[in-house]
Design an enzyme around this catalytic site. Structure first.
Site, mmCIF file in Angstrom:
data_model
loop_
_atom_site.group_PDB
_atom_site.id
_atom_site.type_symbol
_atom_site.label_atom_id
_atom_site.label_comp_id
_atom_site.label_asym_id
_atom_site.label_seq_id
_atom_site.Cartn_x
_atom_site.Cartn_y
_atom_site.Cartn_z
ATOM 1 N N GLU A 1 -0.127 -17.504 19.425
ATOM 2 C CA GLU A 1 -1.265 -16.656 19.796
ATOM 3 C C GLU A 1 -1.166 -16.311 21.290
ATOM 4 O O GLU A 1 -0.647 -17.097 22.088
ATOM 5 C CB GLU A 1 -2.562 -17.425 19.475
ATOM 6 C CG GLU A 1 -3.860 -16.762 19.855
ATOM 7 C CD GLU A 1 -4.190 -15.482 19.101
ATOM 8 O OE1 GLU A 1 -3.360 -14.563 19.163
ATOM 9 O OE2 GLU A 1 -5.275 -15.388 18.501
ATOM 10 N N ASP A 2 -1.657 -15.142 21.642
ATOM 11 C CA ASP A 2 -1.629 -14.761 23.063
ATOM 12 C C ASP A 2 -2.669 -15.522 23.876
ATOM 13 O O ASP A 2 -2.388 -16.038 24.944
ATOM 14 C CB ASP A 2 -1.813 -13.234 23.233
ATOM 15 C CG ASP A 2 -3.067 -12.687 22.541
ATOM 16 O OD1 ASP A 2 -3.781 -13.463 21.866
ATOM 17 O OD2 ASP A 2 -3.329 -11.478 22.681
ATOM 18 N N ASP B 1 -9.572 -18.075 22.987
ATOM 19 C CA ASP B 1 -10.797 -17.739 23.719
ATOM 20 C C ASP B 1 -11.972 -18.506 23.094
ATOM 21 O O ASP B 1 -12.175 -19.683 23.379
ATOM 22 C CB ASP B 1 -10.964 -16.222 23.642
ATOM 23 C CG ASP B 1 -12.105 -15.685 24.473
ATOM 24 O OD1 ASP B 1 -12.501 -16.339 25.445
ATOM 25 O OD2 ASP B 1 -12.610 -14.588 24.157
ATOM 26 N N PHE C 1 -11.247 -11.599 32.050
ATOM 27 C CA PHE C 1 -10.656 -10.763 31.002
ATOM 28 C C PHE C 1 -9.299 -10.281 31.501
ATOM 29 O O PHE C 1 -9.199 -9.655 32.556
ATOM 30 C CB PHE C 1 -11.549 -9.580 30.622
ATOM 31 C CG PHE C 1 -11.144 -9.012 29.298
ATOM 32 C CD1 PHE C 1 -11.608 -9.574 28.124
ATOM 33 C CD2 PHE C 1 -10.257 -7.951 29.224
ATOM 34 C CE1 PHE C 1 -11.195 -9.087 26.884
ATOM 35 C CE2 PHE C 1 -9.839 -7.451 27.999
ATOM 36 C CZ PHE C 1 -10.318 -8.016 26.822
ATOM 37 N N ARG D 1 -1.041 -3.229 26.892
ATOM 38 C CA ARG D 1 -0.244 -4.293 26.266
ATOM 39 C C ARG D 1 1.155 -4.387 26.865
ATOM 40 O O ARG D 1 1.768 -5.444 26.857
ATOM 41 C CB ARG D 1 -0.111 -4.051 24.756
ATOM 42 C CG ARG D 1 -1.401 -4.240 23.969
ATOM 43 C CD ARG D 1 -1.084 -4.314 22.484
ATOM 44 N NE ARG D 1 -2.249 -4.131 21.648
ATOM 45 C CZ ARG D 1 -3.093 -5.094 21.285
ATOM 46 N NH1 ARG D 1 -2.903 -6.313 21.723
ATOM 47 N NH2 ARG D 1 -4.123 -4.846 20.501
#
Ligand code: IMP
Length: 243
Positions: free
Chosen positions: A163-164, A167, A216, A229
Site C-alpha cells: 500500500e502507498d 491513513d 496530505f 501521481r
C-alpha cells in the site's frame, strides 16, 4: 589599528567565499541545468530543484529542504530509494527463501510495488486490487468498496499487501479481512507511508517506510484528485490548493 579600507577587503573576501561554496551545490543538482524558479507550484512548469541555505523542520519528520516544481519535498527520490532497498532486504530476510505473492492496492501503490519487488530477492508474483474510499479531493467517504478483485487465489500462499499510505486504516482493515477469508499461509502488510495520528481502524503494517504527521502528500503514486501521481519525490500538498 586597521586601515579604513580593511573592512571592505574582508567583506569582499567573505562574500566571494560564500558564492564559491554555493556553486558546487548547483552543479550537483540534476535539475540545475534547466531549472527556473517556479512560484505557482502548478505541474507543467519547468522542474525546479532549489536547495535553500537554511534547513526547515516540521513535527517528527525531518523535512527535506528542497522543492520540486514549487512543491515542498517531504522525501526525495533518493531517500525513497534508500528506504525501499532497506525494506526489501528486511522482507527477503523474513521470507527465508519462500515464494511470495505481492498484492498492490491500485493505483497509488504501483510505483512502490515496482521498486519494492526489485529489492526483494525471492520468487515473487504480482496481483492487484482496487478500492474506492476517497472521492475527488482528499476526503474519505468512510466506506470502502472493492472495484477490482484478485485475479488468482491466495490460498496457502505467502502474501504481502503493498500500500502507498496507511491513513485511517479503513482500506487495509477491509482488505485484510477479505484476504484472510482465502486462508493464505501468511499475510503481511508493507506501506511506504504511515499516518498513525489519523487511524480509525486498529491496524498496523508489518513494514513501514516512513511515519509522517497529518499532512496530505502527493507524488510517487499518491494523488490529489488523480493528479501528481508521477512526481518522482513525495511532496506536501500546499494547503491553499486543497479543497
Ligand atoms: P485509509 O483507508 O484511510 O487508510 O486510506 C488509504 C488510502 O487513502 C491510500 O491508499 C490513499 O489512496 C489515500 N490517502 C490517504 N492519505 C493520503 C495522502 O496524504 N495523499 C494521497 N492519498 C492519501
Amino acid at each position: 589599528m586597521f586601515p579604513p579600507w580593511f573592512g571592505f577587503v574582508v567583506s569582499c573576501a567573505a562574500f566571494g567565499f560564500l558564492q564559491w561554496n554555493r556553486f558546487p551545490l548547483s552543479l550537483l543538482s540534476p535539475q540545475s541545468s534547466n531549472s527556473s524558479t517556479s512560484e505557482s507550484g502548478k505541474p507543467g512548469n519547468e522542474p525546479d530543484l532549489h536547495i535553500p541555505d537554511s534547513p526547515d523542520s516540521r513535527d517528527t519528520v525531518c523535512m527535506a529542504t528542497m522543492t520540486y516544481q514549487g512543491l515542498e519535498v517531504l522525501f526525495s527520490r533518493q531517500q525513497i530509494a534508500e528506504r525501499v532497498t532497506e525494506m526489501g532486504a528486511q522482507i527477503t530476510n523474513d521470507l527465508s527463501g519462500e515464494k511470495l505473492v505481492m498484492i498492490g492496492v491500485l493505483k497509488g501503490a504501483a510505483p512502490f510495488l515496482a521498486d519494492l519487488s526489485r529489492a526483494i530477492q525471492v520468487d515473487a508474483t504480482f496481483d492487484f486490487v482496487a478500492t474506492t474510499s476517497y472521492g475527488k479531493g482528499q476526503r474519505s467517504s468512510g466506506a470502502v468498496k472493492l472495484i477490482k478483485d484478485l485475479d488468482h487465489s491466495i490460498e496457502g500462499k505467502n502474501v504481502l499487501v503493498v500500500e502507498d499510505i496507511l491513513d485511517t486504516g479503513l482500506t487495509l482493515s477491509y482488505l485484510r479481512k477479505l484476504f484472510l477469508q482465502q486462508h493464505p499461509k501468511s499475510l503481511r502488510i508493507a506501506t511506504l507511508l504511515d499516518k498513525p495520528s489519523r487511524r480509525i481502524e486498529k491496524i498496523e503494517a508489518d513494514y513501514v517506510g516512513f511515519s509522517i504527521p497529518n499532512l496530505f502528500v502527493i507524488g510517487y503514486g499518491m494523488d490529489y484528485a488523480e493528479r501528481y501521481r508521477n512526481l518522482p519525490d513525495i511532496c506536501v500538498m500546499p494547503p491553499g490548493d486543497q479543497e
